[in-house]
Design an enzyme around this catalytic site. Structure first.
Site, PDB file in Angstrom:
ATOM      1  CB  SER A 121      -8.785   1.082   5.606  1.00 55.44           C
ATOM      2  OG  SER A 121      -9.418   2.324   5.522  1.00 55.44           O
TER       3      SER A 121
ATOM      4  CE  LYS B  41      -4.009   1.911   2.523  1.00 50.61           C
ATOM      5  NZ  LYS B  41      -4.897   1.780   3.706  1.00 50.61           N
TER       6      LYS B  41
ATOM      7  CB  SER C  30      -8.309   3.727   2.678  1.00 49.13           C
ATOM      8  OG  SER C  30      -7.452   3.062   3.589  1.00 49.13           O
TER       9      SER C  30
END
Lengths: 95, 493
Positions: free
Chosen positions: B183, B79, B159
């Site tokens: 998330s 990420k 997210s």
């Protein structure tokens, strides 16, 4: 509680974010929607409740107050938009 | 050899050990897939082919000498919130333009030390603020899933939308993610993948761009429960550079896979049966209960009375902490600068140009609730409510409940752009079932449970005692065994 556009502009200035008149008006509506949503917390009786400071019950770790890292100014300033002799350059702040 | 990118992490381990393929062949298969298909998904914001090949070559050398590490040769996506040395790390924000950290996050360093191979950086909501991956500076991520009979692009959740989409579309074998309010678990639920948010303090936050420091935790998104156990084992550690990381041994999570849940007490919280919840989610939840019961667990009804206040408290605490954490982006030390002759004006212009609308909204809310005269009414009150939320869980665990079963999300994936005109609060409701876990610092896992009527995946969530991730892997495997695995139709290949 709700906010007006003047309050939004004041808060934006505190947060150092430039907003146009149009943006401030749009944000006023959005912020009031969020503040309206969180108002439901008024229903909760929190008398005598301690505010949470840590989710996991641990004692704060401490270490000796000594230098353990450093000595690479090139890395420290390497990502800065403007530097001079390992200093960050900003507009003049002292007259 | 069939498509190597279909393999799970544990299958990769077996395949490399059996010399069915080499680490370089495997990495090349992923790099080829990213090259061919990333344009359809927008999952990667940066690809690191040279680094990946070097790491894969090193893995093959290790395998040749027999010094194999736990994740040897496993191609992983990271990420964009994680700092990776010399590589794009921008939290999918414009304000970190060009930022290449001179250091590595502890979690990714742990993965590389255990032999994993870095493929690149994954798209996400800007600063991890969002539930659909539509707030990214790099544009939305498209899910590999489609509704039956529709060609519309769907969101992968957020997210960690890039992480979830990349795993589901076989653009990495596993991915790192982070979870502040849901998330990891929400995108895992929406993409038919497994995602675990471990206990607060289980993974080091060092080198992970901070959003809300008392809530943020790192965790993996994977194809299977076993893969999640393998990934978390490597990611978790105590770290001198994060004082909130906890000095408790990291157990062999994989050993929990396949262990019986006989006699385990599973709580069903009545407060998670919310108004307007689709019947399909109610049905799935019932199935999950039956699967665990059939495997020998005892099912008990429980109450977590402050559940309904968690989301409101979260939307005070998280923005407050974010407004403080994001004060560092001032155009002086790194990232974007919009020049001006006057420094305050330079800050204001830089931050106005650098942050997207959702990030600005949260900074303003946070600044407001922390400002003079409002602190007690908002922030202090929310932290007191948080104490009550945590106590709800403690009472249930004290009464002998081993884990709690709940839905992971209130709906399946929706179309990209569908929420454009909705109030921000409507999007926040996506986190209604996940946010309590962050507020209480507990571990939570989302495991695919089934498909809805339009063929979209839905996840079941298990919530555990602090530092008892092993129980979640154990019960999660029972759900995976009963439900099976869910893969999208490969319309892109």
């Amino acid at each position: 509680m709700s906010v007006d556009t003047a309050t939004v502009k004041r808060v934006a200035h505190l947060a150092r974010i430039a907003v146009t008149e149009e943006e401030a008006e749009k944000m006023t509506g959005e912020l009031n929607a969020i503040l309206g949503f969180v108002e439901q917390l008024d229903e909760v009786d929190v008398a005598g409740v301690e505010p949470m400071t840590s989710v996991v019950a641990v004692t704060m770790k401490k270490r000796a107050d000594g230098v353990t890292d450093g000595g690479y100014p090139d890395d420290v300033v390497g990502n800065a938009p403007e530097t001079e002799d390992h200093f960050f350059v900003v507009p003049k702040v002292v007259e | 050899m069939s498509d190597l990118t279909e393999l799970t992490v544990s299958e990769i381990r077996d395949g490399l050990a059996a010399k069915d393929f080499s680490a370089v062949e495997l990495t090349d298969a992923y790099l080829k897939a990213i090259d061919a298909f990333n344009g359809r998904f927008n999952a990667y914001v940066a690809v690191t082919p040279e680094q990946a090949r070097d790491m894969a070559i090193a893995s093959d050398a290790r395998i040749a000498t027999g010094e194999v590490r736990p994740l040897e040769g496993v191609p992983v996506g990271v990420k964009d919130l994680y700092c990776t040395k010399g590589v794009h790390s921008q939290a999918a924000s414009h304000i970190l333009d060009g930022f290449k950290p001179p250091y590595e996050s502890t979690v990714t360093a742990n993965l590389w030390n255990d032999g994993a191979v870095m493929l690149g950086k994954l798209n996400m909501d800007e600063f991890a603020m969002g539930s659909s991956n539509e707030t990214s500076y790099y544009g939305p991520v498209v899910s590999p899933w489609k509704s039956r009979g529709s060609n519309a692009d769907l969101v992968p959740g957020g997210s960690s939308g890039g992480s979830a989409a990349a795993v589901a579309a076989n653009l990495c074998a596993a991915a790192t993610a982070t979870d502040t309010g849901g998330s990891i678990r929400q995108p895992a639920s929406l993409t038919g993948t497994v995602g675990i948010k471990p206990t607060y303090g289980r993974c080091s936050r060092r080198g992970i761009v901070a959003f809300a420091s008392s809530l943020d935790q790192a965790g993996p998104i994977t194809h299977t429960v076993r893969d999640a156990a393998m990934m978390l084992k490597s990611m978790a550690s105590v770290d001198a550079r994060d004082t909130t990381s906890v000095d408790i041994d990291v157990p062999d999570y994989e050993a929990a896979i396949g262990q019986s849940v006989k006699g385990m007490k599973i709580g069903i919280p009545k407060e998670y049966r919310v108004e307007g919840m689709p019947d399909e989610i109610e049905t799935l939840w019932g199935k999950g209960r039956d699967w665990l019961k059939d495997a020998g667990a005892e099912i008990v009804d429980i109450s977590l009375p402050h559940t309904k206040y968690a989301l409101a408290a979260y939307y005070i605490v998280a923005p407050a902490e974010a407004s403080s954490n994001l004060a560092r982006y001032d155009g002086v030390r790194y990232g974007l600068r919009v020049p001006s002759d006057e420094i305050i004006e330079q800050y204001e212009k830089t931050r106005s140009a650098g942050f997207g609308a959702e990030v600005k909204r949260r900074i303003l809310i946070g600044t407001y609730v922390l400002s003079a005269g409002y602190y007690d009414a908002y922030y202090l009150k929310a932290q007191k409510v948080r104490t009550l939320i945590k106590k709800d869980f403690e009472d249930v665990f004290d009464a002998g409940v081993d884990a709690i079963l709940a839905p992971a999300t209130p709906s399946a994936a929706f179309a990209v752009g569908a929420m454009d005109n909705a109030s921000p609060v409507e999007m926040y409701l996506q986190d209604i079932f996940t946010v309590t876990v962050n507020m209480a610092g507990l571990p939570g896992i989302s495991v695919p449970g089934g498909l809805d009527a339009s063929g979209l995946p839905l996840g079941l969530q298990l919530i555990g005692r602090p530092f008892d991730e092993a129980t979640l892997f154990r019960a999660g495997q029972v759900i995976e065994d009963a439900a099976g695995r869910f893969r999208p139709q490969k319309w892109w290949a």
